[in-house]
Write a protein that holds these residues in place. Structure first.
Motif, PDB file in Angstrom:
ATOM      1  N   HIS A 191       0.821  -1.209   0.000  1.00  0.00           N
ATOM      2  CA  HIS A 191       0.000   0.000   0.000  1.00  0.00           C
ATOM      3  C   HIS A 191       0.851   1.252   0.000  1.00  0.00           C
ATOM      4  O   HIS A 191       0.518   2.230  -0.660  1.00  0.00           O
ATOM      5  N   SER A 192       1.946   1.217   0.728  1.00  0.00           N
ATOM      6  CA  SER A 192       2.727   2.446   0.785  1.00  0.00           C
ATOM      7  C   SER A 192       3.470   2.662  -0.529  1.00  0.00           C
ATOM      8  O   SER A 192       3.927   3.769  -0.801  1.00  0.00           O
ATOM      9  N   LEU A 193       3.559   1.642  -1.375  1.00  0.00           N
ATOM     10  CA  LEU A 193       4.145   1.821  -2.695  1.00  0.00           C
ATOM     11  C   LEU A 193       3.063   2.034  -3.759  1.00  0.00           C
ATOM     12  O   LEU A 193       3.346   2.083  -4.946  1.00  0.00           O
ATOM     13  N   GLY A 194       1.823   2.155  -3.302  1.00  0.00           N
ATOM     14  CA  GLY A 194       0.733   2.429  -4.234  1.00  0.00           C
ATOM     15  C   GLY A 194       0.340   1.236  -5.072  1.00  0.00           C
ATOM     16  O   GLY A 194      -0.087   1.379  -6.209  1.00  0.00           O
ATOM     17  N   THR A 195       0.453   0.034  -4.508  1.00  0.00           N
ATOM     18  CA  THR A 195       0.049  -1.143  -5.267  1.00  0.00           C
ATOM     19  C   THR A 195      -0.652  -2.118  -4.328  1.00  0.00           C
ATOM     20  O   THR A 195      -1.054  -1.734  -3.233  1.00  0.00           O
ATOM     21  N   VAL A 196      -0.825  -3.357  -4.766  1.00  0.00           N
ATOM     22  CA  VAL A 196      -1.547  -4.360  -3.987  1.00  0.00           C
ATOM     23  C   VAL A 196      -0.586  -5.497  -3.660  1.00  0.00           C
ATOM     24  O   VAL A 196       0.440  -5.662  -4.313  1.00  0.00           O
ATOM     25  N   PRO A 197      -0.904  -6.299  -2.643  1.00  0.00           N
ATOM     26  CA  PRO A 197       0.014  -7.364  -2.217  1.00  0.00           C
ATOM     27  C   PRO A 197       0.408  -8.328  -3.325  1.00  0.00           C
ATOM     28  O   PRO A 197       1.575  -8.711  -3.426  1.00  0.00           O
ATOM     29  N   GLU A 198      -0.529  -8.719  -4.164  1.00  0.00           N
ATOM     30  CA  GLU A 198      -0.218  -9.682  -5.230  1.00  0.00           C
ATOM     31  C   GLU A 198       0.904  -9.165  -6.134  1.00  0.00           C
ATOM     32  O   GLU A 198       1.838  -9.885  -6.476  1.00  0.00           O
ATOM     33  N   THR A 199       0.756  -7.907  -6.535  1.00  0.00           N
ATOM     34  CA  THR A 199       1.749  -7.345  -7.452  1.00  0.00           C
ATOM     35  C   THR A 199       3.103  -7.210  -6.770  1.00  0.00           C
ATOM     36  O   THR A 199       4.147  -7.459  -7.383  1.00  0.00           O
ATOM     37  N   LEU A 200       3.079  -6.831  -5.506  1.00  0.00           N
ATOM     38  CA  LEU A 200       4.341  -6.734  -4.775  1.00  0.00           C
ATOM     39  C   LEU A 200       5.021  -8.089  -4.726  1.00  0.00           C
ATOM     40  O   LEU A 200       6.227  -8.213  -4.946  1.00  0.00           O
ATOM     41  N   SER A 201       4.221  -9.102  -4.454  1.00  0.00           N
ATOM     42  CA  SER A 201       4.759 -10.451  -4.374  1.00  0.00           C
ATOM     43  C   SER A 201       5.431 -10.833  -5.693  1.00  0.00           C
ATOM     44  O   SER A 201       6.515 -11.428  -5.712  1.00  0.00           O
ATOM     45  N   ARG A 202       4.795 -10.473  -6.800  1.00  0.00           N
ATOM     46  CA  ARG A 202       5.380 -10.789  -8.109  1.00  0.00           C
ATOM     47  C   ARG A 202       6.657 -10.001  -8.347  1.00  0.00           C
ATOM     48  O   ARG A 202       7.603 -10.497  -8.948  1.00  0.00           O
ATOM     49  N   ALA A 203       6.675  -8.777  -7.878  1.00  0.00           N
ATOM     50  CA  ALA A 203       7.884  -7.965  -8.041  1.00  0.00           C
ATOM     51  C   ALA A 203       9.043  -8.615  -7.290  1.00  0.00           C
ATOM     52  O   ALA A 203      10.161  -8.704  -7.808  1.00  0.00           O
ATOM     53  N   PHE A 204       8.771  -9.088  -6.086  1.00  0.00           N
ATOM     54  CA  PHE A 204       9.818  -9.770  -5.324  1.00  0.00           C
ATOM     55  C   PHE A 204      10.275 -11.016  -6.066  1.00  0.00           C
ATOM     56  O   PHE A 204      11.462 -11.292  -6.168  1.00  0.00           O
ATOM     57  N   ALA A 205       9.316 -11.755  -6.593  1.00  0.00           N
ATOM     58  CA  ALA A 205       9.655 -12.985  -7.305  1.00  0.00           C
ATOM     59  C   ALA A 205      10.566 -12.674  -8.490  1.00  0.00           C
ATOM     60  O   ALA A 205      11.534 -13.387  -8.763  1.00  0.00           O
ATOM     61  N   ARG A 206      10.278 -11.572  -9.152  1.00  0.00           N
ATOM     62  CA  ARG A 206      11.088 -11.228 -10.321  1.00  0.00           C
ATOM     63  C   ARG A 206      12.498 -10.824  -9.912  1.00  0.00           C
ATOM     64  O   ARG A 206      13.478 -11.262 -10.517  1.00  0.00           O
TER      65      ARG A 206
END
Lengths: 238, 238
Positions: A191-206
């Motif tokens: 949320h503090s990066l202006g996105t949702v948990p799913e997308t953050l999770s994918r960013a970490f995975a990448r």
DNA sequence: GCAACGCCTTGACTCATGTCAAAATCAGCG
DNA sequence: CGCTGATTTTGACATGAGTCAAGGCGTTGC
């Protein structure tokens, strides 16, 4: 309100720590503290809502408050998290505007509310305070400008930028690499990066797939700080 | 630099009009004007670049300057367009930071550069100036907060929001409906809304299809102002 | 030890928006 | 009147990111 009631020591300490009036005399701080209305808020309590007239502002005495914008579709953008000794909603109040965002208690929190006039009086009485108020406001504008720029990046880049700054602040060298704690849950970070948990999770995975880092629960092990810096600066990768 | 050279009248007038020091005395303004370095910039000239140390700031005397962020992929976000009598880069300068954005001349322009210390001296000498500086900065923070919120909307909503505000400002009633001039080319408008011309064009096409407005070259005819307000507030439509 | 709960992750899908390329419109101007 | 260049529009396409749904993982409590 008893005018000369002795101010709570924790309130005085929080006000003394507040950067807005770093230059103020102790007497002035005491007076300010005595005029404060103290609110004890449980986690999740709303402290102010978007659109209300900002006739007062606050200083966080204990706990954390979250300043955020709630969109019609329920998405949340967190502008900032305010901790003990930091001012809350001071800007809208100084501008004589309405609150441009919502505020709630991110943890159980103690909040000291001050009237706008109390601050103006302080400025008039102690001109040095004006200088620190100006510095604070100017710094905020610079930060917000950075937020606007960050929002234009894609999510992996925002994550990289956050992690890079965080590496410098709380990074700890270990045999595996630089260990950095995220400092909040991943949902909150999203949320503090202006996105949702799913997308953050994918960013970490990448980032993990690219060998830049490894995720270890609430911490990450950074293998390549340079890559974080590069990705977070907005320069295209690949 | 001759210290007592008579200040140019256009420079004095621009400084007098500047809201930062509305409360300042005429003598102080004269002194400020005398210390200014005047730059004559042709359209497109770079006035400041992101990352430079902000040891000075400016007031636009004539013409327009554009404050923008250039991304690595060439996309542009325009933060603001600054016109005659308005301050430029004052924030970074007050914060003692580096310029957070680029500035160039959007038209042929005359710019008066002032040193940061000149402003601090003015603030120290005339305390009322502090109050107006604070008000200005606080207003900027509020505006930037609005920009962040606007960027979170989709493009048709941003267009609607812009047109709604513009309708109130320069709307002219005609038999066909409310005629609103865009005030700039569509390409420029696209950039100031943080998008590209193609997408803006499609947003107009969609609003047209919904019967909200008609496009007439550089103007639009608004049929349904209420719809604009609704779309631009971030409430979902359909 | 097991159930329940919260948090995180993953997959399938949809949609908005940017990109590239080409066509269309318009404004001067010879 | 027709050329030319800039601006605008349209089409086809790729991609980033949000949503929904399902499943995994770890923690807590009975």
């Amino acid at each position: 309100m008893t005018p000369v009631r002795p101010a709570r020591p924790d309130v005085v300490a929080a006000l003394r720590a507040c950067r807005l009036w770093r230059a103020a005399t102790d007497t002035a701080i005491e007076r300010l503290a005595a005029s404060a209305t103290v609110e004890q808020a449980a986690r999740g309590t709303a402290l102010a809502s978007e659109g209300e007239v900002a006739d007062r502002f606050a200083v966080v005495v204990a706990g954390k408050a979250r300043v955020y914008h709630l969109q019609a579709d329920g998405r949340i953008i967190t502008f900032e998290t305010v901790e003990s000794g930091e001012p809350l909603a001071a800007v809208a109040s100084l501008a004589g505007a309405r609150y441009p965002a919502n505020i709630d208690a991110a943890t159980d929190a103690t909040i000291a509310w001050l009237s706008r006039d109390a601050l103006f009086t302080l400025i008039a009485e102690e001109p040095d305070v004006a200088r620190s108020v100006i510095a604070d406001l100017a710094g905020r504008v610079v930060n917000l400008t950075a937020v606007v720029q960050t929002l234009a990046l894609d999510v992996p880049a925002r994550v990289a930028r956050y992690l890079f700054q965080r590496s410098l602040a709380v990074g700890e060298a270990t045999p595996e690499g630089l260990r950095v704690s995220l400092g909040m849950t991943k949902t909150e970070l999203a949320h503090s990066l202006g996105t949702v948990p799913e997308t953050l999770s994918r960013a970490f995975a990448r980032l993990k797939g690219d060998g830049v880092l490894d995720v270890r629960g609430p911490d990450v092990i950074v293998h390549d700080v340079g890559a974080l810096a590069r990705l977070g600066s907005g320069y295209a990768e690949e």
